[in-house]
Design an enzyme around this catalytic site. Structure first.
Site, PDB file in Angstrom:
ATOM      1  N   ALA A  11       0.845  -1.206   0.000  1.00 30.68           N
ATOM      2  CA  ALA A  11       0.000   0.000   0.000  1.00 30.68           C
ATOM      3  C   ALA A  11       0.871   1.243   0.000  1.00 30.68           C
ATOM      4  CB  ALA A  11      -0.930  -0.021   1.207  1.00 30.68           C
ATOM      5  N   SER A 132       5.586  -3.771  -9.309  1.00 34.26           N
ATOM      6  CA  SER A 132       6.877  -3.222  -8.908  1.00 34.26           C
ATOM      7  C   SER A 132       7.814  -3.222 -10.104  1.00 34.26           C
ATOM      8  CB  SER A 132       7.510  -4.068  -7.810  1.00 34.26           C
ATOM      9  OG  SER A 132       6.613  -4.304  -6.757  1.00 34.26           O
ATOM     10  N   GLU A 162       4.365   0.422 -13.794  1.00 37.48           N
ATOM     11  CA  GLU A 162       3.667   1.677 -13.534  1.00 37.48           C
ATOM     12  C   GLU A 162       4.483   2.846 -14.080  1.00 37.48           C
ATOM     13  OE1 GLU A 162       0.503   2.041 -12.207  1.00 37.48           O
ATOM     14  OE2 GLU A 162       1.162   3.777 -13.347  1.00 37.48           O
ATOM     15  N   LYS A 222      10.187  -0.569 -18.865  1.00 37.94           N
ATOM     16  CA  LYS A 222      10.094   0.287 -17.684  1.00 37.94           C
ATOM     17  C   LYS A 222      11.472   0.817 -17.290  1.00 37.94           C
ATOM     18  CE  LYS A 222       8.981   2.086 -13.768  1.00 37.94           C
ATOM     19  NZ  LYS A 222       7.878   2.710 -13.128  1.00 37.94           N
ATOM     20  N   ARG A 262      12.122  17.284 -32.441  1.00 35.53           N
ATOM     21  CA  ARG A 262      12.733  15.967 -32.282  1.00 35.53           C
ATOM     22  C   ARG A 262      13.235  15.781 -30.859  1.00 35.53           C
ATOM     23  NH1 ARG A 262      17.112  16.847 -36.751  1.00 35.53           N
ATOM     24  NH2 ARG A 262      17.099  18.752 -35.510  1.00 35.53           N
ATOM     25  N   CYS A 278      12.854   5.722  -8.148  1.00 37.77           N
ATOM     26  CA  CYS A 278      13.024   4.913  -9.362  1.00 37.77           C
ATOM     27  C   CYS A 278      14.298   5.154 -10.164  1.00 37.77           C
ATOM     28  CB  CYS A 278      11.831   5.123 -10.281  1.00 37.77           C
ATOM     29  SG  CYS A 278      10.367   4.248  -9.704  1.00 37.77           S
ATOM     30  N   GLN A 280      17.510   6.262  -9.942  1.00 43.58           N
ATOM     31  CA  GLN A 280      18.808   5.686  -9.608  1.00 43.58           C
ATOM     32  C   GLN A 280      18.730   4.159  -9.542  1.00 43.58           C
ATOM     33  OE1 GLN A 280      21.470   7.618  -7.101  1.00 43.58           O
ATOM     34  NE2 GLN A 280      21.922   5.841  -5.854  1.00 43.58           N
TER      35      GLN A 280
HETATM   36  C1  UDX Z   1       7.606   0.340  -4.924  1.00 45.62           C
HETATM   37  C2  UDX Z   1       8.952   0.266  -5.626  1.00 45.62           C
HETATM   38  O1  UDX Z   1       9.821   1.201  -5.039  1.00 45.62           O
HETATM   39  C3  UDX Z   1       8.844   0.550  -7.086  1.00 45.62           C
HETATM   40  O2  UDX Z   1      10.013   0.166  -7.735  1.00 45.62           O
HETATM   41  C4  UDX Z   1       7.764  -0.244  -7.703  1.00 45.62           C
HETATM   42  O3  UDX Z   1       7.581   0.161  -9.036  1.00 45.62           O
HETATM   43  C5  UDX Z   1       6.477  -0.189  -6.913  1.00 45.62           C
HETATM   44  O4  UDX Z   1       6.692  -0.478  -5.559  1.00 45.62           O
HETATM   45  P1  UDX Z   1       6.346   2.325  -3.821  1.00 45.62           P
HETATM   46  O5  UDX Z   1       4.920   1.960  -3.878  1.00 45.62           O
HETATM   47  O6  UDX Z   1       6.672   3.758  -4.010  1.00 45.62           O
HETATM   48  O7  UDX Z   1       7.179   1.658  -4.964  1.00 45.62           O
HETATM   49  O8  UDX Z   1       7.007   1.699  -2.515  1.00 45.62           O
HETATM   50  P2  UDX Z   1       6.578   1.847  -1.019  1.00 45.62           P
HETATM   51  O9  UDX Z   1       5.887   3.139  -0.835  1.00 45.62           O
HETATM   52  O10 UDX Z   1       7.771   1.502  -0.191  1.00 45.62           O
HETATM   53  O11 UDX Z   1       5.476   0.708  -0.823  1.00 45.62           O
HETATM   54  C6  UDX Z   1       5.693  -0.642  -0.711  1.00 45.62           C
HETATM   55  C7  UDX Z   1       4.782  -1.208   0.383  1.00 45.62           C
HETATM   56  O12 UDX Z   1       4.856  -2.631   0.394  1.00 45.62           O
HETATM   57  C8  UDX Z   1       5.128  -0.765   1.807  1.00 45.62           C
HETATM   58  O13 UDX Z   1       4.011  -0.135   2.392  1.00 45.62           O
HETATM   59  C9  UDX Z   1       5.496  -2.061   2.527  1.00 45.62           C
HETATM   60  O14 UDX Z   1       5.092  -2.075   3.874  1.00 45.62           O
HETATM   61  C10 UDX Z   1       4.763  -3.092   1.718  1.00 45.62           C
HETATM   62  N1  UDX Z   1       5.317  -4.445   1.811  1.00 45.62           N
HETATM   63  C11 UDX Z   1       6.624  -4.676   1.554  1.00 45.62           C
HETATM   64  C12 UDX Z   1       4.478  -5.510   2.131  1.00 45.62           C
HETATM   65  O15 UDX Z   1       3.293  -5.322   2.383  1.00 45.62           O
HETATM   66  N2  UDX Z   1       4.993  -6.786   2.157  1.00 45.62           N
HETATM   67  C13 UDX Z   1       6.298  -7.040   1.913  1.00 45.62           C
HETATM   68  O16 UDX Z   1       6.726  -8.197   1.961  1.00 45.62           O
HETATM   69  C14 UDX Z   1       7.144  -5.938   1.588  1.00 45.62           C
HETATM   70  C1  UDX Z   2       9.633   8.596 -12.496  1.00 44.80           C
HETATM   71  C2  UDX Z   2       9.045   8.433 -13.909  1.00 44.80           C
HETATM   72  O1  UDX Z   2       8.774   9.724 -14.461  1.00 44.80           O
HETATM   73  C3  UDX Z   2       7.795   7.604 -13.858  1.00 44.80           C
HETATM   74  O2  UDX Z   2       7.284   7.410 -15.157  1.00 44.80           O
HETATM   75  C4  UDX Z   2       8.158   6.291 -13.224  1.00 44.80           C
HETATM   76  O3  UDX Z   2       7.059   5.448 -13.164  1.00 44.80           O
HETATM   77  C5  UDX Z   2       8.754   6.484 -11.851  1.00 44.80           C
HETATM   78  O4  UDX Z   2       9.882   7.316 -11.934  1.00 44.80           O
HETATM   79  P1  UDX Z   2       9.078  10.075 -10.356  1.00 44.80           P
HETATM   80  O5  UDX Z   2      10.270   9.440  -9.726  1.00 44.80           O
HETATM   81  O6  UDX Z   2       7.818  10.147  -9.569  1.00 44.80           O
HETATM   82  O7  UDX Z   2       8.710   9.325 -11.702  1.00 44.80           O
HETATM   83  O8  UDX Z   2       9.467  11.585 -10.713  1.00 44.80           O
HETATM   84  P2  UDX Z   2       9.907  12.395 -12.021  1.00 44.80           P
HETATM   85  O9  UDX Z   2       8.901  13.451 -12.254  1.00 44.80           O
HETATM   86  O10 UDX Z   2      10.228  11.533 -13.155  1.00 44.80           O
HETATM   87  O11 UDX Z   2      11.224  13.140 -11.506  1.00 44.80           O
HETATM   88  C6  UDX Z   2      12.391  12.428 -11.103  1.00 44.80           C
HETATM   89  C7  UDX Z   2      13.469  13.382 -10.619  1.00 44.80           C
HETATM   90  O12 UDX Z   2      14.018  14.120 -11.697  1.00 44.80           O
HETATM   91  C8  UDX Z   2      12.963  14.399  -9.608  1.00 44.80           C
HETATM   92  O13 UDX Z   2      13.904  14.544  -8.573  1.00 44.80           O
HETATM   93  C9  UDX Z   2      12.846  15.651 -10.432  1.00 44.80           C
HETATM   94  O14 UDX Z   2      12.921  16.804  -9.658  1.00 44.80           O
HETATM   95  C10 UDX Z   2      14.017  15.494 -11.387  1.00 44.80           C
HETATM   96  N1  UDX Z   2      13.864  16.270 -12.634  1.00 44.80           N
HETATM   97  C11 UDX Z   2      12.832  15.995 -13.487  1.00 44.80           C
HETATM   98  C12 UDX Z   2      14.762  17.271 -12.945  1.00 44.80           C
HETATM   99  O15 UDX Z   2      15.686  17.534 -12.183  1.00 44.80           O
HETATM  100  N2  UDX Z   2      14.602  17.961 -14.120  1.00 44.80           N
HETATM  101  C13 UDX Z   2      13.596  17.714 -14.994  1.00 44.80           C
HETATM  102  O16 UDX Z   2      13.517  18.383 -16.031  1.00 44.80           O
HETATM  103  C14 UDX Z   2      12.679  16.708 -14.660  1.00 44.80           C
END
Ligand code: UDX
Ligand code: UDX
Length: 464
Positions: A11, A132, A162, A222, A262, A278, A280
């Site tokens: 969640a 994930s 996602e 992804k 382009r 995501c 890094q």
């Molecule tokens: C995560 C990953 O970081 C990302 O790469 C992937 O695309 C989607 O899942 P996010 O939803 O942002 O993204 O992570 P996080 O907010 O940490 O949520 C994961 C949840 O899973 C946590 O609430 C954690 O408690 C739960 N979890 C983890 C379980 O319920 N069971 C487990 O065994 C491990």
């Molecule tokens: C990213 C992807 O966009 C999304 O499609 C994927 O599913 C998860 O990873 P997110 O990590 O939520 O999403 O943020 P994003 O808006 O992509 O920004 C990533 C980082 O790049 C942020 O720290 C943002 O501030 C930075 N960034 C983005 C810049 O420094 N310059 C830019 O022009 C755009």
């Protein structure tokens, strides 16, 4: 096959908003989101919608509409798995901190635990969806666990990465550029599973935006999408340094190249460095996969995107030190923003953490204001680096919920997150409270240089 019950394990920032939107758009489907973390589930069930564990514009309205109707949050994982025909896995896959692939490979331990739990509980056939972000070929590992430990039950594995970005998650889910579904389309069972998930999304997404591919293409797409986006940020950040040396202005350069259709205008904002859960992680994954196939040039090529990003964070901190007459020891430096970008309370891999760490090493005192990040989160982020004791972090970092208070008696302000509200502050009032000369280091290029210089600030942007 029509899906009537969905379960999502995890969640978090991805599972929570995604399932809320599926439930809102598909009132005929019962959606249950489960998590091991009881506090998190309690927060998702809180009557006070400002207490939701994830902050996303628009999320509270979606939850308000669907929760209790066909959207449920629970810690009863087994029950939800047992009842559902389709199970999303949306647990975190952090970078490994131990053993082989340490600091690079994804730690799949939670994914494996989920697979084993599903295998143990399932009594009838299930469609398991990887939500994930996972290294290529994880689906086969999940399948192997399910097939060998299950009770003879049939499993179909789909990859449905996602693409939502935090801060715009609800909008991205309502009108996605595309939805990607990978499956075993060669078999009729596989094709049926793919169709079942297509039908879920088709409740609100136009069919021509729902792409189906084989599982490996979907998983790799992804990682590739995030690597390309991150590469653009590192590319423009590399140019920002050149601009600073030559008198060019990176905002002007970005605009000029972005108008080339382009190239396009997005992801060309120079910054203190990208963060988030995501970019890094996914690039390191790509690098690790390339290395494990012996593709060293491919690995080095992508690794450079990360090296550039680390350099940008370090450079920003160095510039603060250099400008403040080569010492920040005992000086108060105010951070505006801690989240990795605006409109989210997520701080994972935020540039602010690393910049703070460098400055703390130079014995600075840091004051932090962020509109949505909680005090405890900031301290946890610093403690996690293990550079110094929690005691020291607590003593040298002062977190307040008032930006004007945060800037009082400060030598310099560093803007780490591009929150819109920073642009509307009374900057004269802030100037009056600071020590002089008063510096602003704008790590997001969002403030108005002319206005600030007129007040008396010494203003430094990225890349000009
Ligand atoms: C995560 C990953 O970081 C990302 O790469 C992937 O695309 C989607 O899942 P996010 O939803 O942002 O993204 O992570 P996080 O907010 O940490 O949520 C994961 C949840 O899973 C946590 O609430 C954690 O408690 C739960 N979890 C983890 C379980 O319920 N069971 C487990 O065994 C491990
Ligand atoms: C990213 C992807 O966009 C999304 O499609 C994927 O599913 C998860 O990873 P997110 O990590 O939520 O999403 O943020 P994003 O808006 O992509 O920004 C990533 C980082 O790049 C942020 O720290 C943002 O501030 C930075 N960034 C983005 C810049 O420094 N310059 C830019 O022009 C755009």
């Amino acid at each position: 096959m029509k899906i009537s019950k969905i379960c999502c394990i995890g969640a978090g920032y991805v599972g929570g908003p995604t399932m809320a939107v599926i439930a809102q758009k598909c009132p005929q489907i019962q959606v249950t989101v489960v998590d091991l973390n009881e506090a998190r589930i309690a927060a998702w069930n809180d009557n006070d919608l400002t207490k939701l564990p994830v902050y996303e514009p628009g999320l509270a309205d979606v939850v308000a509409e669907a929760r209790g109707r066909n959207l449920f949050f629970s810690t009863e994982v087994d029950k939800a798995i047992d009842e559902a025909e389709m199970i999303f896995i949306s647990v975190n896959t952090p970078t490994k901190t131990y053993g082989i692939g340490k600091g690079m490979a994804a730690d799949l331990k939670y994914i494996e635990l989920c697979a084993r739990q599903i295998a143990r509980v399932a009594k009838d056939s299930k469609i398991v969806v990887e939500k994930s972000t996972l290294p290529v070929r994880t689906a086969s590992a999940i399948k192997s666990i399910l097939d060998h430990t299950g009770n003879g039950v049939q499993f179909q594995i789909l990859s449905n990465p996602e693409f939502l970005a935090e801060g715009t998650a609800i909008e991205d889910l309502f009108t996605p550029d595309r939805v990607l579904i990978g499956g075993e389309t060669a078999t009729s069972e596989g094709q049926k599973a793919v169709n079942a998930l297509v039908d879920v999304y088709a409740n609100w997404v136009p069919k021509d935006k729902i792409l189906t591919t084989n599982v490996w293409s979907s998983e790799l797409s992804k990682l590739t999408a995030n690597a390309f986006l991150a590469q653009r940020v590192s590319s423009i950040n590399s140019i920002s340094e050149l601009c600073e040396r030559t008198g060019a202005n990176v905002n002007e350069v970005a605009k000029a190249i972005g108008l080339d259709s382009r190239i396009g205008a997005k992801f060309l904002k120079a910054s203190v460095g990208f963060g988030g859960s995501c970019f890094q992680k996914d690039i390191l994954n790509l690098v690790y996969i390339a290395k494990s196939y012996g593709l060293d040039e491919v690995a080095d090529y992508w690794e450079q995107v990360i090296i550039m990003n680390d350099h940008q964070k370090r450079r920003f901190a160095d510039n603060i030190i250099k400008t403040l007459y080569n010492t920040v020891s005992g000086k108060k430096i105010t951070f505006l923003g801690w989240a990795f970008k605006k409109d989210t309370n997520d701080t994972r891999e935020s540039a602010a953490i690393y910049v703070a760490d460098y400055l703390l090493n130079e014995q600075a005192n840091i004051a932090v204001f962020d509109p949505k990040v909680q005090e405890q989160q900031i301290l946890t982020d610093l403690d996690y680096l293990n550079t110094r004791s929690s005691e020291e972090n607590k003593n040298n970092v002062d977190i307040t919920n008032d930006p004007y208070q945060a800037c009082k008696d400060s030598h310099a302000i560093a803007v780490l997150t591009e929150w819109d509200e920073f642009k509307t502050y009374d900057w004269q009032k802030i100037y009056d409270r600071m020590l002089k000369p008063a510096f602003i280091f704008d790590g997001r290029n969002i403030l108005n240089k002319e206005e600030l210089e007129k007040i008396g600030f010494i203003y430094k942007a990225i890349g000009s």
